[in-house]
Design a protein around this motif. Structure first.
Motif, PDB file in Angstrom:
ATOM      1  N   THR A 177       5.782   4.023  -1.724  1.00 28.04           N
ATOM      2  CA  THR A 177       5.405   2.903  -0.868  1.00 28.04           C
ATOM      3  C   THR A 177       6.409   2.702   0.265  1.00 28.04           C
ATOM      4  OG1 THR A 177       6.526   1.356  -2.342  1.00 28.04           O
ATOM      5  CG2 THR A 177       4.152   1.668  -2.677  1.00 28.04           C
ATOM      6  N   THR A 185       0.009   9.937   0.678  1.00 19.34           N
ATOM      7  CA  THR A 185       0.657  10.069  -0.634  1.00 19.34           C
ATOM      8  C   THR A 185      -0.333  10.019  -1.787  1.00 19.34           C
ATOM      9  OG1 THR A 185       1.186   7.709  -0.656  1.00 19.34           O
ATOM     10  CG2 THR A 185       2.900   9.208   0.136  1.00 19.34           C
ATOM     11  N   SER A 186      -1.412   9.262  -1.636  1.00 12.16           N
ATOM     12  CA  SER A 186      -2.373   9.171  -2.734  1.00 12.16           C
ATOM     13  C   SER A 186      -3.072  10.511  -2.976  1.00 12.16           C
ATOM     14  CB  SER A 186      -3.395   8.067  -2.474  1.00 12.16           C
ATOM     15  OG  SER A 186      -4.111   8.331  -1.296  1.00 12.16           O
ATOM     16  N   LEU A 187      -3.303  11.284  -1.908  1.00 12.48           N
ATOM     17  CA  LEU A 187      -3.914  12.613  -2.079  1.00 12.48           C
ATOM     18  C   LEU A 187      -3.008  13.546  -2.873  1.00 12.48           C
ATOM     19  CD1 LEU A 187      -5.519  13.394   1.397  1.00 12.48           C
ATOM     20  CD2 LEU A 187      -6.647  12.694  -0.705  1.00 12.48           C
ATOM     21  N   THR A 245       0.631  19.969  -7.321  1.00 11.04           N
ATOM     22  CA  THR A 245       0.343  19.164  -6.137  1.00 11.04           C
ATOM     23  C   THR A 245      -0.349  20.024  -5.089  1.00 11.04           C
ATOM     24  OG1 THR A 245       2.295  17.826  -6.602  1.00 11.04           O
ATOM     25  CG2 THR A 245       1.372  17.645  -4.403  1.00 11.04           C
ATOM     26  N   TYR A 294       2.873  17.320   2.489  1.00 12.85           N
ATOM     27  CA  TYR A 294       2.721  15.919   2.887  1.00 12.85           C
ATOM     28  C   TYR A 294       2.039  15.818   4.255  1.00 12.85           C
ATOM     29  CZ  TYR A 294       3.502  11.305   4.669  1.00 12.85           C
ATOM     30  OH  TYR A 294       3.299  10.080   5.245  1.00 12.85           O
ATOM     31  N   GLU A 329      -6.042  12.588   5.174  1.00 14.05           N
ATOM     32  CA  GLU A 329      -6.408  11.193   4.940  1.00 14.05           C
ATOM     33  C   GLU A 329      -6.846  10.512   6.236  1.00 14.05           C
ATOM     34  OE1 GLU A 329      -3.709   7.618   3.822  1.00 14.05           O
ATOM     35  OE2 GLU A 329      -4.264   8.643   1.960  1.00 14.05           O
ATOM     36  N   PRO A 383       0.826  -1.209   0.000  1.00 21.23           N
ATOM     37  CA  PRO A 383       0.000   0.000   0.000  1.00 21.23           C
ATOM     38  C   PRO A 383       0.866   1.267   0.000  1.00 21.23           C
ATOM     39  CG  PRO A 383       0.033  -0.980   2.182  1.00 21.23           C
ATOM     40  CD  PRO A 383       0.777  -1.911   1.274  1.00 21.23           C
ATOM     41  N   ALA A 384       0.304   2.315  -0.536  1.00 21.23           N
ATOM     42  CA  ALA A 384       0.991   3.607  -0.527  1.00 21.23           C
ATOM     43  C   ALA A 384       1.069   4.122   0.904  1.00 21.23           C
ATOM     44  CB  ALA A 384       0.247   4.602  -1.407  1.00 21.23           C
ATOM     45  N   GLY A 437      -0.962  12.461  -5.245  1.00 23.93           N
ATOM     46  CA  GLY A 437      -0.667  11.872  -6.547  1.00 23.93           C
ATOM     47  C   GLY A 437       0.689  11.191  -6.593  1.00 23.93           C
ATOM     48  N   LYS A 480       3.266   7.878  -5.729  1.00 22.72           N
ATOM     49  CA  LYS A 480       3.189   6.426  -5.656  1.00 22.72           C
ATOM     50  C   LYS A 480       4.223   5.877  -4.669  1.00 22.72           C
ATOM     51  CE  LYS A 480       1.098   5.771 -10.125  1.00 22.72           C
ATOM     52  NZ  LYS A 480      -0.115   6.388  -9.745  1.00 22.72           N
TER      53      LYS A 480
END
Length: 148
Positions: A25, A17-19, A42, A87, A94, A12-13, A21, A23
């Protein structure tokens, strides 16, 4: 006879990080991305997701309007410090969305000053040293019914 390792699941990320964009891990991937600096888009992506204007987001992270537009105009990456701030904001966003299970409720909570955070918003508090960790800890405590 040589055996090859085939992973049975996808890694999983990292949280947040997915918010953005990304990738990433591993922490090394995240560190490399932060050190290289995020693209100015971003910041736009995160601001729109949270429901803040670009100006409000810039004020939150302490970046001047002219500096941001200079980055955009010249196609330069944001500084590592600004990327770290983004970040941290994505990470707490999240976590709040996971706790509330409703993006609007999470975003309202993130943007409301609270005594737990010294009468700052959770987004403001997340930018302090160790702040994002504390905000996610508070959300975890709430999830487990611990009054904070």
């Amino acid at each position: 006879m040589t055996q090859t390792f085939s992973p049975t699941r996808t890694v999983p990320a990292l949280p947040g990080t997915s918010l953005l964009g990304l990738k990433a891990t591993t922490l090394l991937d995240l560190g490399d991305a932060v050190h290289a600096g995020f693209k100015p888009t971003t910041l736009q992506r995160l601001a729109q997701h949270i429901g803040l204007s670009i100006g409000e987001t810039l004020a939150l992270i302490g970046l001047s309007d002219s500096t941001y537009h200079s980055y955009r105009r010249n196609g330069r990456a944001l500084s590592p410090d600004v990327s770290t701030h983004l970040y941290q904001l994505a990470r707490v966003t999240e976590a709040a969305e996971a706790y509330f299970e409703n993006a609007q409720a999470a975003h309202a909570w993130l943007q409301t000053a609270r005594p737990t955070f010294g009468h700052r918003t959770p987004l403001q508090f997340a930018l302090l040293p160790g702040g994002a960790e504390y905000v996610t800890t508070v959300l975890s405590r709430l999830e487990h019914g611990v009054y904070t």
